[in-house]
Motif scaffolding. Structure first.
Motif, short mmCIF file in Angstrom:
data_model
loop_
_atom_site.label_atom_id
_atom_site.label_comp_id
_atom_site.label_asym_id
_atom_site.label_seq_id
_atom_site.Cartn_x
_atom_site.Cartn_y
_atom_site.Cartn_z
N THR A 30 -6.17 -7.34 -0.76
CA THR A 30 -6.27 -7.94 -2.31
C THR A 30 -7.02 -6.99 -3.10
O THR A 30 -8.12 -7.26 -3.45
CB THR A 30 -7.04 -9.21 -2.02
OG1 THR A 30 -6.48 -10.02 -0.97
CG2 THR A 30 -6.82 -9.92 -3.47
N CYS A 31 -6.31 -5.92 -3.24
CA CYS A 31 -7.11 -5.12 -4.30
C CYS A 31 -6.12 -4.25 -5.23
O CYS A 31 -4.82 -4.14 -4.61
CB CYS A 31 -7.80 -4.05 -3.49
SG CYS A 31 -6.92 -2.87 -2.64
N VAL A 32 -6.13 -3.77 -6.13
CA VAL A 32 -5.52 -2.98 -7.18
C VAL A 32 -6.22 -1.67 -7.58
O VAL A 32 -7.38 -1.54 -7.73
CB VAL A 32 -5.21 -3.71 -8.51
CG1 VAL A 32 -4.28 -3.04 -9.43
CG2 VAL A 32 -4.39 -5.16 -8.02
N TYR A 34 -6.27 1.64 -10.28
CA TYR A 34 -5.73 1.86 -11.66
C TYR A 34 -6.19 3.42 -11.50
O TYR A 34 -7.30 3.81 -11.39
CB TYR A 34 -6.56 1.24 -12.66
CG TYR A 34 -6.26 -0.15 -12.71
CD1 TYR A 34 -5.23 -0.80 -13.38
CD2 TYR A 34 -7.23 -1.05 -12.13
CE1 TYR A 34 -4.94 -1.98 -13.64
CE2 TYR A 34 -6.81 -2.68 -12.27
CZ TYR A 34 -5.68 -2.93 -12.82
OH TYR A 34 -5.44 -4.39 -13.07
N TYR A 48 -0.55 1.32 -12.14
CA TYR A 48 -1.59 0.80 -11.05
C TYR A 48 -0.64 0.67 -9.76
O TYR A 48 0.38 0.92 -9.45
CB TYR A 48 -1.58 -0.73 -11.52
CG TYR A 48 -0.62 -1.79 -11.50
CD1 TYR A 48 0.18 -2.14 -10.28
CD2 TYR A 48 -0.05 -1.76 -12.91
CE1 TYR A 48 1.22 -3.27 -10.30
CE2 TYR A 48 1.07 -2.85 -12.81
CZ TYR A 48 1.72 -3.02 -11.73
OH TYR A 48 2.64 -4.07 -11.96
N LEU A 50 -0.91 -1.12 -5.37
CA LEU A 50 -1.46 -2.31 -4.85
C LEU A 50 -1.86 -2.02 -3.49
O LEU A 50 -1.35 -1.05 -2.69
CB LEU A 50 -0.35 -3.32 -4.75
CG LEU A 50 0.06 -3.69 -6.27
CD1 LEU A 50 1.42 -4.54 -6.09
CD2 LEU A 50 -1.13 -4.52 -6.95
N ALA A 54 -2.97 1.60 -2.51
CA ALA A 54 -4.00 1.90 -3.48
C ALA A 54 -5.23 2.59 -2.84
O ALA A 54 -5.87 3.61 -3.05
CB ALA A 54 -4.49 0.82 -4.30
N ALA A 81 -5.61 -8.18 -12.54
CA ALA A 81 -5.36 -7.83 -10.93
C ALA A 81 -4.76 -9.02 -9.96
O ALA A 81 -3.86 -8.76 -9.25
CB ALA A 81 -6.41 -7.20 -10.31
N LEU A 84 -1.43 -9.59 -10.74
CA LEU A 84 -0.48 -8.45 -10.31
C LEU A 84 -0.03 -8.40 -8.88
O LEU A 84 0.89 -8.43 -8.28
CB LEU A 84 -1.06 -7.10 -10.66
CG LEU A 84 -1.15 -6.71 -12.13
CD1 LEU A 84 -1.72 -5.46 -12.18
CD2 LEU A 84 0.40 -6.48 -12.58
N ILE A 85 -1.14 -8.92 -8.18
CA ILE A 85 -1.09 -9.00 -6.67
C ILE A 85 0.07 -10.04 -6.39
O ILE A 85 0.98 -9.84 -5.38
CB ILE A 85 -2.41 -9.35 -5.82
CG1 ILE A 85 -3.34 -7.83 -6.05
CG2 ILE A 85 -2.24 -9.57 -4.49
CD1 ILE A 85 -4.61 -8.05 -5.93
N HIS A 88 3.53 -9.44 -7.48
CA HIS A 88 4.50 -8.48 -6.70
C HIS A 88 4.61 -9.05 -5.20
O HIS A 88 5.85 -8.64 -4.70
CB HIS A 88 3.55 -7.05 -6.59
CG HIS A 88 3.90 -6.27 -7.65
ND1 HIS A 88 4.65 -5.59 -7.94
CD2 HIS A 88 3.12 -6.20 -8.84
CE1 HIS A 88 4.71 -4.73 -9.08
NE2 HIS A 88 3.63 -5.40 -9.90
#
Ligand SMILES: Nc1ncnc2c1ncn2[C@@H]1O[C@H](COP(=O)(O)OP(=O)(O)OP(=O)(O)O)[C@@H](O)[C@H]1O
Ligand SMILES: [Mg+2]
Length: 348
Positions: A30-32, A34, A48, A50, A54, A81, A84-85, A88
Motif C-alpha cells: 500500500t504505497c505510492v 512520486y 507516480y 505503485l 515503487a 495515494a 490511486l492504489i 489501479h
C-alpha cells in the motif's frame, strides 16, 4: 447490457489485496512513489509508481504510505495515494470493464475505524466504485471462513491488530478491540533492540521486516538465529536469537491480554466455546509459534484452542467479497454526504 462486478478489498496499512467475483486475486504493497526530481521523472516517464515497483526504485522516489494504524492519514497526499492504489488495483482486477458496467465493492477497515475515515474512503473512490460496503476487517475474516458461531477472530496486520468476538449475529462495539500494536510496531521494536546491542550495524525497514518474517518466533525454543548484517558496508554475522524472541513477545503479550479480556467479558455460558475457537489471521499470524503462545496465555482461564488461517493474504478480501455479494440493500453506504449521517455504516 451492463454487468455488475463485485470486488472485495482488504485495504491494509502494509498490503492491499483484492478478490473479485470473476475469480481474480491481486495484492500490492500500500504505497505510492512520486519522482523526486526532473531526472527521476524522465527516467520513469510517469507521475507516480505503485507498490513493489515503487519500492524497488525507491532511491529516485518519495514514497508515501497513505495508511497508518489501519486508517488513511489526514493529508491531501495520503488521500490522493489511497485513491490511486484503489483505482489501479480495481482496474487491474477488472480489465474488461466497459463504461456501462458497475463496480460494487466491499472494503475492510479496522474494527474501530472512525466515521471520518469511512467517509474518506467513500469520497476517494466515488468516481470508480458505484456501490460500497464498509466492513470491519475481522468480521470479513469470519465471513470468509463462514464462522459466525462463538469464535474469536484475531487479525494481526501491519498497523493494527483487530479482535472480534462472533456470536451468531452482527458483532457489537463491545465485541471488538483494535490495538495499535501490530507488524510495524514489531519492526520498530526489533530494530531498536538490534541497534542497542550492535549500535553500528546498518538497518533499513526492509532488512528488519525480512528478518522478522523469516526468523521471528514466540515459541519456547528456536534454533540459533544468526543473520548477516553490514557495518560500513562490511558484512559480518550477528546472533539475534534472544533479541528476536523478546521483541516478538512484546507483540504477542498485549494481544494475548486483549484475547483474555474478550473471553473474560463474554457470556459465561459460552466462554469455553469462545476460548476453544480462536482464529488468528493477517500477516502476523505467520509468526512462528503464535497459536501455541495464545493457547499458553489462556491456561489460567481454563485453556483454549487457537488456529491460524490457511490464506492469510486473501481471507480479508475474500470475506469482503462474499459480504458484498450477499448483503441486502440497506447495509450498503449511501454515496451522498447528506445521507451518510443517517447511514448504518457502523454496523459491521
Ligand atoms: N512470517 C511472518 N512473520 C511475522 N510477521 C509477518 C510474517 N509475514 C508477514 N508479516 C507481517 O504482517 C504484517 C502485514 O500483515 P497484513 O498484510 O495482514 O497487514 P495489513 O492488512 O496491510 O495491515 P492492517 O490490517 O494493520 O491495516 C507486516 O507487518 C508483515 O511484516
Ligand atoms: Mg489487514
Amino acid at each position: 447490457m451492463s454487468n455488475i462486478f463485485y470486488v472485495g478489498i482488504d485495504l491494509g496499512t502494509s498490503r492491499t489485496s483484492v478478490a473479485t467475483s470473476t475469480g481474480k486475486r491481486i495484492t500490492t504493497r500500500t504505497c505510492v512513489g512520486y519522482p523526486k526530481d526532473i531526472i527521476s521523472k524522465k527516467r520513469f516517464g510517469k507521475d507516480y509508481l505503485l507498490g513493489d515497483y515503487a519500492l524497488d526504485n525507491r532511491l529516485g522516489l518519495n514514497i508515501v504510505w497513505p495508511l497508518a494504524e489501519g486508517v488513511i492519514r489526514e493529508s491531501e497526499k495520503s488521500l490522493e495515494a489511497t485513491g490511486l492504489i484503489l483505482r489501479h488495483i480495481i482496474a487491474e482486477a477488472i480489465p474488461d470493464k466497459k463504461e456501462s458496467d458497475k463496480i460494487y465493492a466491499g472494503i475492510g477497515v479496522p474494527a474501530q475505524a472512525s466515521l471520518n475515515n469511512k467517509r474518506a474512503i467513500i469520497d476517494v473512490t466515488t468516481d470508480y466504485i458505484d456501490k460500497i460496503l464498509i466492513v470491519s476487517e475481522p468480521f470479513a475474516v469470519a465471513y470468509s471462513i463462514d464462522r459466525f458461531d462463538e469464535t474469536l477472530i484475531v487479525d494481526i496486520g501491519g498497523g493494527t491488530t483487530d479482535l472480534c468476538r462472533m456470536h451468531g449475529s452482527i458483532p457489537e462495539k463491545e465485541d471488538q478491540i483494535t490495538l495499535k500494536i501490530a507488524g510495524n510496531f514489531l519492526d520498530d521494536v526489533i530494530s531498536k533492540a538490534i541497534l542497542e546491542k550492535f549500535p553500528d550495524v546498518q538497518l533499513t525497514p526492509r532488512i528488519v521486516r525480512r528478518i522478522k518474517e523469516k526468523y521471528g518466533y514466540v515459541s519456547e525454543v528456536s534454533e540459533p538465529v544468526v543473520v548477516t548484517l553490514t557495518q560500513n558496508g562490511i558484512p559480518a554475522e550477528y546472533d539475534i536469537t534472544d533479541i528476536l524472541r523478546e521483541s516478538c513477545l512484546k507483540l504477542t503479550n498485549p494481544i494475548c491480554e486483549a484475547i483474555q479480556k474478550l473471553v473474560g467479558t463474554f457470556d459465561p455460558d459460552f466462554q469455553e466455546k469462545l476460548r476453544n475457537n480462536i482464529i488468528i489471521a493477517g500477516g502476523g499470524s505467520r509468526l512462528k509459534g503464535i497459536d501455541r503462545a495464545v493457547e499458553k496465555s489462556l491456561r489460567d482461564y481454563g485453556g483454549g484452542n487457537a488456529a491460524t488461517v490457511q490464506d492469510a493474504e486473501y481471507c480479508g478480501s475474500i470475506g469482503a467479497l462474499k459480504m458484498c455479494m450477499e448483503m441486502p440493500e440497506e447495509y450498503w453506504e449511501k454515496k451522498s454526504r447528506a445521507t451518510q449521517a443517517e447511514n448504518r455504516s457502523n454496523r459491521f
